[in-house]
Scaffold this motif. Structure first.
Motif, PDB file in Angstrom:
ATOM      1  N   LEU A 142       0.817  -1.258  -0.017  1.00 37.27           N
ATOM      2  CA  LEU A 142       0.112   0.221   0.045  1.00 37.27           C
ATOM      3  C   LEU A 142       0.900   1.377   0.079  1.00 37.27           C
ATOM      4  O   LEU A 142       0.440   2.063  -0.855  1.00 37.27           O
ATOM      5  CB  LEU A 142      -1.026   0.074   1.258  1.00 37.27           C
TER       6      LEU A 142
ATOM      7  N   ALA B 271      -5.812  -0.633  -2.723  1.00 38.18           N
ATOM      8  CA  ALA B 271      -5.966  -1.193  -1.260  1.00 38.18           C
ATOM      9  C   ALA B 271      -6.629  -2.618  -1.341  1.00 38.18           C
ATOM     10  O   ALA B 271      -6.375  -3.225  -0.788  1.00 38.18           O
ATOM     11  CB  ALA B 271      -6.769  -0.133  -0.673  1.00 38.18           C
TER      12      ALA B 271
ATOM     13  N   THR C 197     -12.209  -4.174  -0.454  1.00 38.14           N
ATOM     14  CA  THR C 197     -11.192  -3.796   0.639  1.00 38.14           C
ATOM     15  C   THR C 197     -11.686  -4.125   2.099  1.00 38.14           C
ATOM     16  O   THR C 197     -10.812  -4.827   2.437  1.00 38.14           O
ATOM     17  CB  THR C 197     -11.072  -2.338   0.513  1.00 38.14           C
TER      18      THR C 197
ATOM     19  N   LEU D 152      -7.244   0.127   6.647  1.00 37.39           N
ATOM     20  CA  LEU D 152      -7.669   0.302   5.263  1.00 37.39           C
ATOM     21  C   LEU D 152      -9.204   0.727   5.189  1.00 37.39           C
ATOM     22  O   LEU D 152      -9.653   1.272   4.352  1.00 37.39           O
ATOM     23  CB  LEU D 152      -7.606  -1.204   4.687  1.00 37.39           C
TER      24      LEU D 152
ATOM     25  N   GLU E 199      -6.520   5.586  -1.703  1.00 33.24           N
ATOM     26  CA  GLU E 199      -6.070   4.923  -0.313  1.00 33.24           C
ATOM     27  C   GLU E 199      -4.555   4.870  -0.186  1.00 33.24           C
ATOM     28  O   GLU E 199      -4.151   5.516   0.825  1.00 33.24           O
ATOM     29  CB  GLU E 199      -6.633   3.453  -0.112  1.00 33.24           C
TER      30      GLU E 199
END
Length: 561
Positions: free
Chosen positions: A31, A38, A420, A510, A526
């Motif tokens: 990430l 994500a 996610t 997340l 993200e």
């Protein structure tokens, strides 16, 4: 029955902990370094944790499947159930044109985006955190900041960072209540201890917010109102948590802070009014690559949809109409906390059951709590938000067909967020139920007196992983107490530290990143949000870690109840 093993990797707790941490390390590297989407990063972490559960921790395949599906279910309910309905209410205001009216109403309080960041993200966000939590404060406050004129990417950053200090007492004190339940420590002592930690963070947050909005100039020109807001919130949190009801801590703190800010604005004004985000402020000060935030903002495309009826012209009617959805939310959540109604909702609208296929005990032979699921279909936050949306439809004259169309569009907008959130919750459940989380936690706890410095890190990891201070407390609360007793530290201090330091991981989880990205219609941002917020999260974590360490020594030991 499956019994968790603490040291499955060659009989070494340290090596087992390193392997247990590898799914989290992989997730954060993908990430933050490689900028992988994500959802894909979460799926990669989930896949690795499943392999480790099967091969390393020797968890039966059917129980691994049960842990995965339990996490998927928890991701849908309550988390996505909350997010979908919260964003549905927001999109209803877009569809009717009331959202633009809300922006004009907000700007009547102040045209200065730095002040509005404090009022909306910090104060109103804290009120929403106390009533709902689970991403709703980030989603709604980000939408309101956009209405006030803030760029979408900036609104997401501000809302995520503001969602820190209130989290330890969010959802009507749920994190502290859970901490009391899993540790058996007196709830009044836990609340008082957290009330002597999180207020120290609260003092700093408004100053950080104005820096994000307008850089050093923002701090230089608005530090008086930012400092007053932080001190007011901190003082109200401390007094309420220590001497009154833990459930009302954030409610009182947010209301007191709003009053303090509005009173300050009557006698003081910043030298300049910041109505637009300058190109030379936040992006550059946060180290953002040139043009990245601007490109994300242009991709947001947040605008009003077709109106369903003409809007009124009177100022009072337009003001109340613009605020109506949020007043409805507060009214419904307040009603749901009345003891008689709360008890009735719990009796007729709550089902607790063992998740199919799971039969797990920890290394001490005790049943693992996470395998029991509670389905609060009536009193759930998402259900109350659904009722709020239905009431908003009635107030705005939105027909059933139009309301359903907006709902379908909301679900479609969240398609990547759904993937996610469900993936990362499945990852958390597999790690927790297989024993990977326990191996990691016990390895950290084996450091003795040095544990006072590691205790905040455990809480931070827990919230960053699960996205919930409540979940982190349920995962690591008893571990903190056990380690504290072994190391000769205060169990109340270490347990409360799990909650207080954990709130700083909220902005990096997340789930929260996905909520913010979806709320401002920036899917795929993200990773960028993560990179911008990581230094702030780690810096504030270092600050609170020093405070907690000093509280474990005679220097600040007098603060421990």
């Amino acid at each position: 029955m499956f019994e968790q093993i603490l040291d499955p990797i060659f009989g070494s707790l340290a090596l087992s902990a390193l392997f247990a941490a590898s799914p989290l390390i992989l997730l954060f590297i993908l990430l933050g370094v490689f900028r992988v989407k994500a959802a894909y990063a979460a799926l990669a972490g989930l896949g690795l944790s499943i392999i480790l559960a099967l091969v390393g921790w020797q968890m039966p395949a059917l129980q691994v499947l049960g842990a995965t599906t339990a996490g998927l279910f928890y991701g849908v309910f309550p988390i996505l159930w909350i997010l979908i309905n919260a964003l549905w209410v927001y999109r209803l205001t877009l569809a009717t044109g009331w959202f633009s009216v809300l922006g004009a109403t907000i700007r009547t309080v102040s045209d200065d985006l730095r002040v509005l960041a404090i009022l909306i993200a910090f104060c109103f966000g804290a009120l929403l955190e106390s009533l709902a939590g689970f991403g709703a404060p980030v989603a709604i406050s980000a939408a309101m900041l956009i209405a006030a004129g803030m760029k979408p990417f900036k609104a997401a950053l501000v809302s995520l960072l503001a969602n820190t200090a209130p989290v330890a007492f969010g959802a009507m004190g749920a994190p502290i209540i859970v901490l009391h339940g899993v540790t058996g420590l007196p709830m009044n002592e836990l609340a008082a201890m957290a009330g002597r930690q999180t207020p120290l963070i609260a003092v700093l947050i408004p100053l950080v917010l104005v820096f994000i909005v307008d850089g050093k100039r923002g701090v230089r020109e608005t530090w008086p109102v930012a400092l007053i807001a932080g001190v007011a919130f901190a003082g109200a949190q401390f007094i309420t948590a220590s001497y009154f009801a833990v459930e009302l801590t954030d409610v009182v703190a947010s209301v007191v802070t709003v009053g303090a800010v509005l009173l300050t604005m009557r006698f003081w004004k910043p030298r300049h009014v910041q109505t637009l985000t300058p190109a030379d402020s936040a992006e550059e000060n946060l180290g953002e690559t040139e043009g990245e935030g601007e490109a994300l903002d242009r991709a947001a495309g947040v605008g009003t949809l077709t109106r369903t009826r003409p809007l009124p012209t009177g100022t009072a009617r337009r003001t109340w109409g613009a605020l109506a959805p949020y007043l409805v939310i507060m009214a419904i959540f307040t009603l749901a906390q009345i003891p008689v109604i709360k008890t009735w909702l719990a009796e007729v609208g709550s089902v607790t059951f063992r998740w199919p296929g799971l039969d797990i005990v920890d290394a001490a032979g005790e049943p693992v709590r996470a395998q029991n699921m509670t389905f609060d279909h009536l009193k759930a936050t998402g259900t109350l938000l659904l009722f709020s949306g239905i009431a908003t439809m009635a107030l705005y004259g939105v027909g059933i067909r139009e309301g359903l169309r907006v709902y379908r569009e909301t679900v479609y907008q969240l398609r990547w967020t759904i993937l996610t959130v469900t993936s990362v919750l499945a990852l958390a459940f597999v790690m927790n139920l297989s024993g990977q989380t326990a191996s990691l936690g016990f390895a950290l706890a084996a450091t003795g007196g040095f544990f006072a410095l590691l205790s905040p890190l455990i809480g931070w990891i827990g919230v960053a992983l699960t996205g919930s201070d409540t979940s982190s407390n349920s995962l690591f609360g008893l571990l903190q107490v056990t380690a504290a007793n072994q190391a000769g530290l205060s169990p109340v201090l270490m347990a409360a530290s799990n909650s207080s330091a954990g709130v700083l991981g909220k902005m990096l989880s997340l789930q929260n990143l996905a909520v913010a990205a979806a709320a401002v219609n920036l899917p795929g941002s993200e990773g960028t949000l993560f990179r911008k917020l990581l230094p702030w999260s780690l810096g504030l974590l270092a600050f609170i870690t020093v405070i907690i360490f000093l509280q474990s020594t005679p220097v600040l030991g007098w603060m421990v109840p």
